[in-house]
Design a protein around this motif. Structure first.
Motif, PDB file in Angstrom:
ATOM      1  N   UNK A  57      16.492  31.217  10.629  1.00  0.00           N
ATOM      2  CA  UNK A  57      16.433  31.656  12.026  1.00  0.00           C
ATOM      3  C   UNK A  57      16.113  33.140  12.161  1.00  0.00           C
ATOM      4  N   UNK A  58      15.814  33.816  11.059  1.00  0.00           N
ATOM      5  CA  UNK A  58      15.601  35.268  11.108  1.00  0.00           C
ATOM      6  C   UNK A  58      14.466  35.660  12.040  1.00  0.00           C
ATOM      7  N   UNK A  59      13.433  34.833  12.107  1.00  0.00           N
ATOM      8  CA  UNK A  59      12.296  35.179  12.980  1.00  0.00           C
ATOM      9  C   UNK A  59      12.659  35.047  14.448  1.00  0.00           C
ATOM     10  N   UNK A  60      13.738  34.318  14.775  1.00  0.00           N
ATOM     11  CA  UNK A  60      14.203  34.255  16.166  1.00  0.00           C
ATOM     12  C   UNK A  60      14.938  35.538  16.548  1.00  0.00           C
ATOM     13  N   UNK A  61      15.731  36.060  15.625  1.00  0.00           N
ATOM     14  CA  UNK A  61      16.533  37.250  15.893  1.00  0.00           C
ATOM     15  C   UNK A  61      15.706  38.525  15.766  1.00  0.00           C
ATOM     16  N   UNK A  62      14.774  38.530  14.821  1.00  0.00           N
ATOM     17  CA  UNK A  62      13.932  39.703  14.585  1.00  0.00           C
ATOM     18  C   UNK A  62      12.463  39.296  14.718  1.00  0.00           C
ATOM     19  N   UNK A  63      12.030  38.893  15.907  1.00  0.00           N
ATOM     20  CA  UNK A  63      10.704  38.285  16.064  1.00  0.00           C
ATOM     21  C   UNK A  63       9.544  39.218  15.772  1.00  0.00           C
ATOM     22  N   UNK A  64       9.752  40.518  15.857  1.00  0.00           N
ATOM     23  CA  UNK A  64       8.644  41.450  15.660  1.00  0.00           C
ATOM     24  C   UNK A  64       8.385  41.766  14.199  1.00  0.00           C
ATOM     25  N   UNK A  65       9.326  41.427  13.316  1.00  0.00           N
ATOM     26  CA  UNK A  65       9.173  41.853  11.933  1.00  0.00           C
ATOM     27  C   UNK A  65       9.323  40.746  10.911  1.00  0.00           C
ATOM     28  N   UNK A  92      15.541  55.107  23.823  1.00  0.00           N
ATOM     29  CA  UNK A  92      16.047  54.596  22.541  1.00  0.00           C
ATOM     30  C   UNK A  92      15.734  53.113  22.370  1.00  0.00           C
ATOM     31  N   UNK A  93      15.879  52.345  23.424  1.00  0.00           N
ATOM     32  CA  UNK A  93      15.596  50.908  23.319  1.00  0.00           C
ATOM     33  C   UNK A  93      14.115  50.629  23.106  1.00  0.00           C
ATOM     34  N   UNK A  94      13.266  51.562  23.478  1.00  0.00           N
ATOM     35  CA  UNK A  94      11.822  51.363  23.330  1.00  0.00           C
ATOM     36  C   UNK A  94      11.327  51.676  21.922  1.00  0.00           C
ATOM     37  N   UNK A  95      12.206  52.212  21.075  1.00  0.00           N
ATOM     38  CA  UNK A  95      11.799  52.464  19.693  1.00  0.00           C
ATOM     39  C   UNK A  95      11.414  51.125  19.059  1.00  0.00           C
ATOM     40  N   UNK A  96      10.257  51.033  18.411  1.00  0.00           N
ATOM     41  CA  UNK A  96       9.770  49.730  17.908  1.00  0.00           C
ATOM     42  C   UNK A  96      10.671  49.087  16.860  1.00  0.00           C
ATOM     43  N   UNK A  97      11.583  49.875  16.254  1.00  0.00           N
ATOM     44  CA  UNK A  97      12.453  49.299  15.227  1.00  0.00           C
ATOM     45  C   UNK A  97      13.848  48.952  15.749  1.00  0.00           C
ATOM     46  N   UNK A  98      14.097  49.163  17.018  1.00  0.00           N
ATOM     47  CA  UNK A  98      15.389  48.789  17.587  1.00  0.00           C
ATOM     48  C   UNK A  98      15.357  47.313  17.958  1.00  0.00           C
ATOM     49  N   UNK A  99      16.282  46.548  17.372  1.00  0.00           N
ATOM     50  CA  UNK A  99      16.295  45.097  17.563  1.00  0.00           C
ATOM     51  C   UNK A  99      17.292  44.647  18.615  1.00  0.00           C
ATOM     52  N   UNK A 100      18.249  45.525  18.994  1.00  0.00           N
ATOM     53  CA  UNK A 100      19.236  45.118  19.978  1.00  0.00           C
ATOM     54  C   UNK A 100      20.376  46.106  20.065  1.00  0.00           C
ATOM     55  N   UNK A 101      21.463  45.687  20.720  1.00  0.00           N
ATOM     56  CA  UNK A 101      22.643  46.528  20.904  1.00  0.00           C
ATOM     57  C   UNK A 101      23.876  45.788  20.388  1.00  0.00           C
ATOM     58  N   UNK A 102      24.898  46.577  19.995  1.00  0.00           N
ATOM     59  CA  UNK A 102      26.091  45.965  19.404  1.00  0.00           C
ATOM     60  C   UNK A 102      27.344  46.325  20.203  1.00  0.00           C
ATOM     61  N   UNK A 103      28.049  45.295  20.620  1.00  0.00           N
ATOM     62  CA  UNK A 103      29.351  45.434  21.273  1.00  0.00           C
ATOM     63  C   UNK A 103      30.422  45.275  20.201  1.00  0.00           C
ATOM     64  N   UNK A 104      31.258  46.290  20.030  1.00  0.00           N
ATOM     65  CA  UNK A 104      32.276  46.269  18.979  1.00  0.00           C
ATOM     66  C   UNK A 104      33.661  46.220  19.618  1.00  0.00           C
ATOM     67  N   UNK A 159      15.394  42.394  -4.200  1.00  0.00           N
ATOM     68  CA  UNK A 159      14.687  43.287  -3.274  1.00  0.00           C
ATOM     69  C   UNK A 159      14.569  42.635  -1.898  1.00  0.00           C
ATOM     70  N   UNK A 160      15.023  43.341  -0.856  1.00  0.00           N
ATOM     71  CA  UNK A 160      14.964  42.745   0.488  1.00  0.00           C
ATOM     72  C   UNK A 160      13.625  42.980   1.169  1.00  0.00           C
ATOM     73  N   UNK A 161      13.283  42.090   2.047  1.00  0.00           N
ATOM     74  CA  UNK A 161      12.090  42.244   2.882  1.00  0.00           C
ATOM     75  C   UNK A 161      12.443  42.940   4.193  1.00  0.00           C
ATOM     76  N   UNK A 162      13.609  42.601   4.756  1.00  0.00           N
ATOM     77  CA  UNK A 162      14.014  43.132   6.054  1.00  0.00           C
ATOM     78  C   UNK A 162      15.495  43.488   6.032  1.00  0.00           C
ATOM     79  N   UNK A 163      15.813  44.666   6.596  1.00  0.00           N
ATOM     80  CA  UNK A 163      17.187  45.125   6.727  1.00  0.00           C
ATOM     81  C   UNK A 163      17.477  45.407   8.194  1.00  0.00           C
ATOM     82  N   UNK A 164      18.713  45.144   8.598  1.00  0.00           N
ATOM     83  CA  UNK A 164      19.158  45.482   9.946  1.00  0.00           C
ATOM     84  C   UNK A 164      20.318  46.466   9.835  1.00  0.00           C
ATOM     85  N   UNK A 165      20.058  47.732  10.130  1.00  0.00           N
ATOM     86  CA  UNK A 165      21.081  48.768  10.094  1.00  0.00           C
ATOM     87  C   UNK A 165      21.867  48.700  11.396  1.00  0.00           C
ATOM     88  N   UNK A 166      23.081  48.189  11.299  1.00  0.00           N
ATOM     89  CA  UNK A 166      23.901  47.891  12.470  1.00  0.00           C
ATOM     90  C   UNK A 166      24.780  49.103  12.817  1.00  0.00           C
TER      91      UNK A 166
END
Length: 627
Positions: A291-299, A106-118, A50-57
């Motif tokens: 390092x997860x708390x560095x990348x996702x500091x709010x959660x 969209x960036x102000x949504x509290x669950x948005x952690x960043x942007x992805x360059x593909x 069971x995960x605690x945190x997921x990042x939907x990319x």
């Protein structure tokens, strides 16, 4: 296997058949199958992962990231319908890095952690030197908030490098798939080393797993992880990710989905972390998620410091079978108490509490807002003169009484209830877990108020512990024939002189505990560990029959939710002991959880700066908060 710190998936994609409709006609390959959130979660939960945190990319084939925002709503609905199953799962998202799409709203949504360059397989020469410095891009970059990161995905190391050099140096960057999908070029590819060097200079560039797009074989991906560690260190690596549903093909043209499911992807990164940790002086768990708390500091939970903690000496009355006397204890109070949390009582094993691991555990929990009470058992250290100690033939002899320790635990619980107006959680170490289990069972039998949470660590049945002796049967027979007040050695270390010792302990373990626990006791100004010269034969004669496990099947009262903790590499108190306890306990309390900690031995990792200890405290904290 359950991880000691909260499990995360730093890279996963959730989308439905509806999301795929808009691109069905434009793809050069067959449409991937939908990958819904609920199905993914149910698979992991049922597998014990069971995960605690997921990042939907952001999924590169989609024209936008509306599927990311839809997943936020879906998880919320799942949590409302079944809070016990889904309630303690968190979800963030990384959205499409497009100046027109990544708006302030969209960036102000509290669950948005960043942007992805593909960029996929984009050749380095296709990336112009000002591709990410146009006015539109500059405006987008100024919209990013301090907790946002930029996620770059390019198969070529040089392509990653060309993008990185165009981004402002104050923005956190997360580079996908270890920075390269070309294992045939090796970890010493000049472009790869240049990428690592640039990351080292900037200081805020992280490399992310899972690693199977570098190679589906962990042993082949390992050199790239080790090269990352060489340049930027473990504090810039985040391996724990699945990239589910594993679209695309490997270097041989085999679909990743043929090699991996989400659970198999987790197994892959755990194997990669283990291999990479062997010669690096860090734990696999550090490489997976430290390092997860560095990348996702709010959660993602961050590790607090142990500063600004007040220690207070207290006394509390204990009603033994023959008298009531006061024991000395100690309370650890944080500068800012979290009143929503219960207080915690910590008790240790054979020889004490506050004078040894009690200091470490109490400070670590107090740093997270808990009020913690601990104490030395009667006859040892700060409570040496109170009870259970006498001098015979010029030698100080101590009577170890688990029956007394049960009463001490009940008295400590009562003291916390009276002074903090809340029943405390109870955390116990080693033999202390046997005493606390008996106390918890006693509270259940009484039918009154029960503690809210119970954490027995490194539990063992005292009879099974005897299997460590060279000749357990003969030693048992000879000790049982002694006068109860006869003095015997504190430990049986396998020699002829110590074969009638109270507690079996191999020489290597004795050496580490003498150094580690001796340092605690010396710093406390009390007797050097173990705090006794000899113990009474009655100590063994009584404890060999002490078996609170036997009472579990007949308990009719309420048992607390439990987190039963054991190190998988413990060779003193065997992991099977806690497995058995969990099987018995969970029949009475279904919410009991077994936490088997990778790379944890007995007490060797109980050091403030050890990542395994830090992760353990984090899981205890999480368990209490989400009980």
């Amino acid at each position: 296997m359950i991880s000691a710190s909260p499990r995360l998936d730093a890279h996963v994609h959730f989308y439905t058949a509806h999301d795929l409709e808009s691109v069905a006609a434009s793809l050069p390959y067959s449409l991937p199958s939908p990958h819904p959130l609920k199905e993914y979660l149910d698979t992991l939960i049922d597998a014990g992962k069971k995960p605690y945190l997921l990042n939907n990319v952001h999924l590169s084939i989609l024209p936008d990231s509306e599927n990311v925002f839809a997943s936020f709503l879906e998880l919320n609905q799942l949590q409302q319908s079944d809070p016990q199953r889904y309630g303690d799962i968190h979800l963030v998202g990384t959205i499409m890095a497009d100046p027109d799409y990544a708006t302030d709203q969209r960036l102000s949504h509290p669950q948005v952690a960043g942007i992805r360059i593909v960029l996929h397989n984009a050749k380095p020469t296709s990336i112009s030197t000002n591709a990410y410095s146009t006015p539109a891009w500059q405006e987008l970059l100024t919209r990013l908030q301090p907790h946002h990161h930029i996620h770059i995905y390019a198969c070529e190391a040089e392509s990653n490098l060309r993008v990185l050099r165009q981004l402002p140096k104050h923005i956190t960057v997360l580079i996908d798939h270890l920075g390269t999908c070309h294992p045939e070029r090796g970890a010493n590819e000049p472009a790869y080393l240049a990428l690592l060097q640039e990351a080292k200079i900037r200081g805020n560039v992280y490399f992310k797993g899972p690693g199977y797009r570098t190679s589906i074989h962990p042993i082949a991906a390992q050199p790239f992880v080790e090269k990352i560690l060489q340049y930027v260190g473990p504090q810039r690596l985040l391996l724990e990710a699945t990239d589910a549903p594993h679209v695309g093909t490997d270097q041989e043209g085999v679909p990743y989905a043929h090699s991996f499911t989400p659970t198999q992807a987790f197994d892959y990164v755990e194997r990669l972390a283990h291999l990479s940790s062997l010669h690096q002086g860090v734990s696999p768990e550090t490489l997976l998620r430290a390092t997860a708390s560095d990348i996702f500091p709010n959660l993602y939970p961050q590790r607090p410091t142990m500063n600004n903690i007040t220690e207070r000496v207290i006394s509390f009355p204990v009603s033994y079978s023959d008298e009531t006397i006061d024991l000395q204890g100690r309370v650890f109070l944080p500068e800012q108490v979290d009143e929503s949390l219960p207080p915690v009582v910590f008790n240790s094993g054979f020889t004490g509490g506050v004078s040894m691991y009690g200091q470490l555990m109490s400070k670590a929990l107090a740093a997270r807002g808990y009020r913690v009470m601990t104490y030395d058992v009667a006859g040892f250290f700060t409570n040496r003169q109170v009870r259970n100690t006498f001098v015979a033939n010029g030698k100080r002899v101590t009577r170890v009484s688990l029956a007394d320790q049960v009463q001490e635990m009940l008295a400590a619980i009562s003291w916390c209830k009276q002074n903090f107006d809340q029943m405390p959680a109870v955390a116990s170490w080693a033999m202390g877990s046997s005493a606390s289990l008996a106390a918890v069972i006693e509270l259940a039998k009484q039918g009154g108020e029960q503690i809210p949470f119970y954490i027995p660590m490194s539990y063992t049945s005292l009879t099974d512990l005897q299997n460590l002796r060279a000749d357990a049967q003969t030693a048992h027979r000879d000790i049982m024939q002694l006068d109860p007040m006869s003095a015997i050695p504190p430990f049986d270390t396998g020699t002829a002189q110590t074969r009638l010792g109270y507690y079996p302990l191999d020489v290597d373990t004795q050496a580490y505990v003498d150094q580690q626990l001796g340092a605690y006791t010396d710093a406390s100004g009390v007797d050097h560990w173990p705090g006794c010269e000899a113990v009474t034969a009655s100590s063994y004669q009584e404890y060999i029959t002490f078996n609170p496990e036997a009472d579990l099947p007949t308990v009719t009262g309420k048992l607390p939710i439990a987190l039963i903790v054991h190190g998988n590499d413990n060779t003193l108190h065997m992991p099977a002991e806690s497995v058995r306890l969990h099987a018995l306990y969970s029949k009475q309390q279904p919410k009991a959880e077994l936490l088997q900690v990778e790379d944890m031995q007995h007490g060797q990792q109980l050091i403030a700066d050890n990542p395994i200890f830090q992760s353990l405290i984090q899981r205890i904290d999480q368990g209490i908060r989400t009980r």
